[in-house]
Scaffold this active site. Structure first.
Site, PDB file in Angstrom:
ATOM      1  N   SER A 172       0.837  -1.205   0.000  1.00  0.00           N
ATOM      2  CA  SER A 172       0.000   0.000   0.000  1.00  0.00           C
ATOM      3  C   SER A 172       0.866   1.247   0.000  1.00  0.00           C
ATOM      4  O   SER A 172       1.977   1.252   0.551  1.00  0.00           O
ATOM      5  CB  SER A 172      -0.864  -0.018   1.272  1.00  0.00           C
ATOM      6  OG  SER A 172      -1.442   1.235   1.482  1.00  0.00           O
ATOM      7  N   TYR A 184      -1.974  -1.493  11.098  1.00  0.00           N
ATOM      8  CA  TYR A 184      -2.232  -1.980   9.739  1.00  0.00           C
ATOM      9  C   TYR A 184      -1.088  -1.576   8.801  1.00  0.00           C
ATOM     10  O   TYR A 184      -0.514  -2.396   8.095  1.00  0.00           O
ATOM     11  CB  TYR A 184      -3.572  -1.425   9.214  1.00  0.00           C
ATOM     12  CG  TYR A 184      -3.659  -1.435   7.717  1.00  0.00           C
ATOM     13  CD1 TYR A 184      -3.909  -2.624   7.027  1.00  0.00           C
ATOM     14  CD2 TYR A 184      -3.447  -0.267   6.962  1.00  0.00           C
ATOM     15  CE1 TYR A 184      -3.953  -2.637   5.636  1.00  0.00           C
ATOM     16  CE2 TYR A 184      -3.486  -0.278   5.588  1.00  0.00           C
ATOM     17  CZ  TYR A 184      -3.739  -1.455   4.928  1.00  0.00           C
ATOM     18  OH  TYR A 184      -3.752  -1.476   3.559  1.00  0.00           O
ATOM     19  N   LYS A 194       2.079  -3.804   6.634  1.00  0.00           N
ATOM     20  CA  LYS A 194       2.474  -3.744   5.214  1.00  0.00           C
ATOM     21  C   LYS A 194       3.994  -3.547   5.107  1.00  0.00           C
ATOM     22  O   LYS A 194       4.654  -4.178   4.291  1.00  0.00           O
ATOM     23  CB  LYS A 194       1.732  -2.612   4.492  1.00  0.00           C
ATOM     24  CG  LYS A 194       0.244  -2.868   4.338  1.00  0.00           C
ATOM     25  CD  LYS A 194      -0.049  -4.074   3.444  1.00  0.00           C
ATOM     26  CE  LYS A 194      -1.496  -4.469   3.435  1.00  0.00           C
ATOM     27  NZ  LYS A 194      -1.775  -5.778   2.838  1.00  0.00           N
TER      28      LYS A 194
HETATM   29  C1  UD1 Z   1      -7.276   4.397   3.793  1.00  0.00           C
HETATM   30  C2  UD1 Z   1      -6.230   4.050   4.785  1.00  0.00           C
HETATM   31  C3  UD1 Z   1      -5.061   3.416   4.075  1.00  0.00           C
HETATM   32  C4  UD1 Z   1      -5.524   2.174   3.360  1.00  0.00           C
HETATM   33  C5  UD1 Z   1      -6.672   2.534   2.418  1.00  0.00           C
HETATM   34  C6  UD1 Z   1      -7.289   1.263   1.895  1.00  0.00           C
HETATM   35  C7  UD1 Z   1      -6.586   5.654   6.608  1.00  0.00           C
HETATM   36  C8  UD1 Z   1      -6.007   6.787   7.357  1.00  0.00           C
HETATM   37  N1  UD1 Z   1      -5.869   5.214   5.563  1.00  0.00           N
HETATM   38  O1  UD1 Z   1      -6.701   5.357   2.878  1.00  0.00           O
HETATM   39  O2  UD1 Z   1      -4.047   3.104   4.993  1.00  0.00           O
HETATM   40  O3  UD1 Z   1      -4.469   1.618   2.629  1.00  0.00           O
HETATM   41  O4  UD1 Z   1      -7.699   3.251   3.103  1.00  0.00           O
HETATM   42  O5  UD1 Z   1      -8.278   1.552   0.993  1.00  0.00           O
HETATM   43  O6  UD1 Z   1      -7.630   5.145   6.953  1.00  0.00           O
HETATM   44  N2  UD1 Z   1     -12.900  10.893   3.346  1.00  0.00           N
HETATM   45  C9  UD1 Z   1     -13.910  11.797   3.633  1.00  0.00           C
HETATM   46  N3  UD1 Z   1     -15.088  11.302   4.139  1.00  0.00           N
HETATM   47  C10 UD1 Z   1     -15.294   9.965   4.357  1.00  0.00           C
HETATM   48  C11 UD1 Z   1     -14.257   9.049   4.051  1.00  0.00           C
HETATM   49  C12 UD1 Z   1     -13.066   9.562   3.550  1.00  0.00           C
HETATM   50  O7  UD1 Z   1     -13.764  13.002   3.453  1.00  0.00           O
HETATM   51  O8  UD1 Z   1     -16.383   9.597   4.839  1.00  0.00           O
HETATM   52  C13 UD1 Z   1     -11.641  11.404   2.776  1.00  0.00           C
HETATM   53  C14 UD1 Z   1     -10.417  11.055   3.621  1.00  0.00           C
HETATM   54  O9  UD1 Z   1     -10.193  12.026   4.585  1.00  0.00           O
HETATM   55  C15 UD1 Z   1      -9.337  11.006   2.535  1.00  0.00           C
HETATM   56  C16 UD1 Z   1     -10.080  10.528   1.284  1.00  0.00           C
HETATM   57  O10 UD1 Z   1     -11.451  10.780   1.533  1.00  0.00           O
HETATM   58  O11 UD1 Z   1      -8.845  12.289   2.287  1.00  0.00           O
HETATM   59  C17 UD1 Z   1      -9.899   9.046   1.023  1.00  0.00           C
HETATM   60  O12 UD1 Z   1     -10.200   8.337   2.211  1.00  0.00           O
HETATM   61  P1  UD1 Z   1     -10.248   6.737   2.269  1.00  0.00           P
HETATM   62  O13 UD1 Z   1     -11.081   6.213   1.168  1.00  0.00           O
HETATM   63  O14 UD1 Z   1     -10.602   6.342   3.661  1.00  0.00           O
HETATM   64  O15 UD1 Z   1      -8.755   6.309   1.931  1.00  0.00           O
HETATM   65  P2  UD1 Z   1      -7.369   6.724   2.633  1.00  0.00           P
HETATM   66  O16 UD1 Z   1      -7.599   7.414   3.907  1.00  0.00           O
HETATM   67  O17 UD1 Z   1      -6.569   7.458   1.606  1.00  0.00           O
END
Ligand code: UD1
Length: 347
Positions: free
Chosen positions: A127, A152, A156
């Site tokens: 990842s 987690y 990795k």
């Molecule tokens: C997350 C994990 C990462 C993992 C990946 C797997 C965290 C901190 N990181 O990545 O380690 O490998 O998932 O798929 O959890 N967001 C919103 N609202 C929401 C959900 C997300 O604004 O309800 C934003 C988050 O702040 C981020 C972006 O959307 O900026 C993507 O979020 P997400 O899909 O959870 O992925 P990551 O955080 O990048």
């Protein structure tokens, strides 16, 4: 004769899409999955798309006896793609030992069997989380690995080290670690896709469930990042593009085209999108308005990350092709399929 590939976690999100691409490229697939975060009827979805139902073994890869029994019977495996792992960041903070045991023990068991039964090749699901918040963007495979933010993420990093060390000790073995950026979307048939248990943590399932009326509103985490519109930036990649990269990686190992026993590739599109841009892409590609509000940053989130994909493009001869609108449209089509089959998926 078809070459046999073992896909661990093959009923999961990325595993099922990769199984489809492997079958479509002439491979025989055998899946191991303990169904802890997936369903057996995914196999029917794979059959609908490819016409082939892969062989399936249900057990936990931490169970050494079952692992041994399986490999004794499948010594003709040419390569393994190891997806099976626990993947919820928040849960890993609550239950670190579960994560260390599941993710490290399973890899150790597999590597031991590869040595014992002379199975030479493994592709590992890593990842972009290993880079943390990089100082320089985009990130290349040489960018520094930063201390992990969660158990987690640490698993990795440790798994990559386990691979490197094991390969040092046995030069019969080859491995490729694939560092995924943010996999989203679903197969165009919409019979397989991401199936989060409970309330989704990841952005796209939360978006599609909000659009479907299952969640009241989407929270956008943070509006004061140093990015074009203040929301966080990620490199979203269509899961089918990601799946295709696994086929290429496996072929590279089987055909002995690797430049080194151990290689690492970034898998992304090379493009960063803010959360608000993702929301706009969803709305414009589906015609569905999203109810959202801006809230505080989510703890542990990084500001921005996207991939330099040059190495994968040049060495693997692979490039992500599907754009953000296609990703959103396919995720929405899959969400609609889930709703049409509500009684099966939401009890
Ligand atoms: C997350 C994990 C990462 C993992 C990946 C797997 C965290 C901190 N990181 O990545 O380690 O490998 O998932 O798929 O959890 N967001 C919103 N609202 C929401 C959900 C997300 O604004 O309800 C934003 C988050 O702040 C981020 C972006 O959307 O900026 C993507 O979020 P997400 O899909 O959870 O992925 P990551 O955080 O990048």
């Amino acid at each position: 004769m078809k070459e046999k590939i073992l896909v661990t976690g093959g009923t999961g999100y990325i595993g099922s899409h990769t199984t489809v691409e492997l079958i479509n490229n002439g491979f025989e697939v055998v899946i191991i999955d303990n169904l802890s975060n997936s369903r057996e009827d995914v196999l029917e979805g794979i059959k609908k798309i490819t016409g082939t139902k892969p062989e399936f073994a249900k057990f936990d890869l931490c169970d050494t006896d079952q692992v041994e029994n399986f490999f004794k019977k499948h010594q003709d495996i040419k390569a393994i793609i190891h997806f099976a792992a626990s993947k919820a960041v928040g849960e890993s903070v609550e239950k670190p030992l579960l994560y260390y045991r599941n993710n490290l023990q399973s890899l150790a068991n597999i590597l031991e069997m590869m040595g014992k039964y002379h199975i030479p090749n493994i592709a590992f699901s890593s990842s972009c989380t290993v880079y943390g918040q990089p100082e320089k963007l985009p990130v290349t495979e040489q960018s520094p690995i930063l201390p992990a933010e969660s158990p987690y993420g640490n698993t990795k990093q440790i798994c990559e080290e386990i691979l490197r060390d094991t390969l040092h000790s046995n030069d019969e073995l080859n491995a490729i670690s694939l560092r995924y950026f943010n996999p989203v979307g679903a197969h165009e048939s919409a019979v397989i896709g991401e199936l989060p248990l409970g309330i989704p943590n990841n952005l796209i399932p939360f978006i599609t469930q909000t659009a479907a009326g299952m969640r009241k509103e989407l929270s956008v985490f943070g509006h004061d990042y140093n990015t074009p519109d203040g929301t966080a930036v990620r490199d979203y990649i269509h899961v089918v593009d990601l799946a295709k990269a696994h086929v290429v990686a496996v072929e590279r190992m089987i055909n002995e085209r690797q430049k080194a026993h151990y290689e690492v590739f970034n898998l992304g599109t090379g493009n960063g999108f803010t959360v608000l841009e993702v929301i706009k892409a969803f709305e414009s590609s589906t015609g569905v308005k999203l109810n959202y509000k801006i809230v505080d940053r989510r703890a542990g989130d990084i500001e921005q990350v996207w991939a330099d994909t040059t190495f994968a493009n040049e060495e693997l001869g692979w490039k992500a092709e599907l754009d953000i609108r296609t990703m959103m449209a396919s995720a929405w089509k899959w969400q609609q399929y889930l709703l049409e089959n509500k009684e099966k998926y939401f009890d």
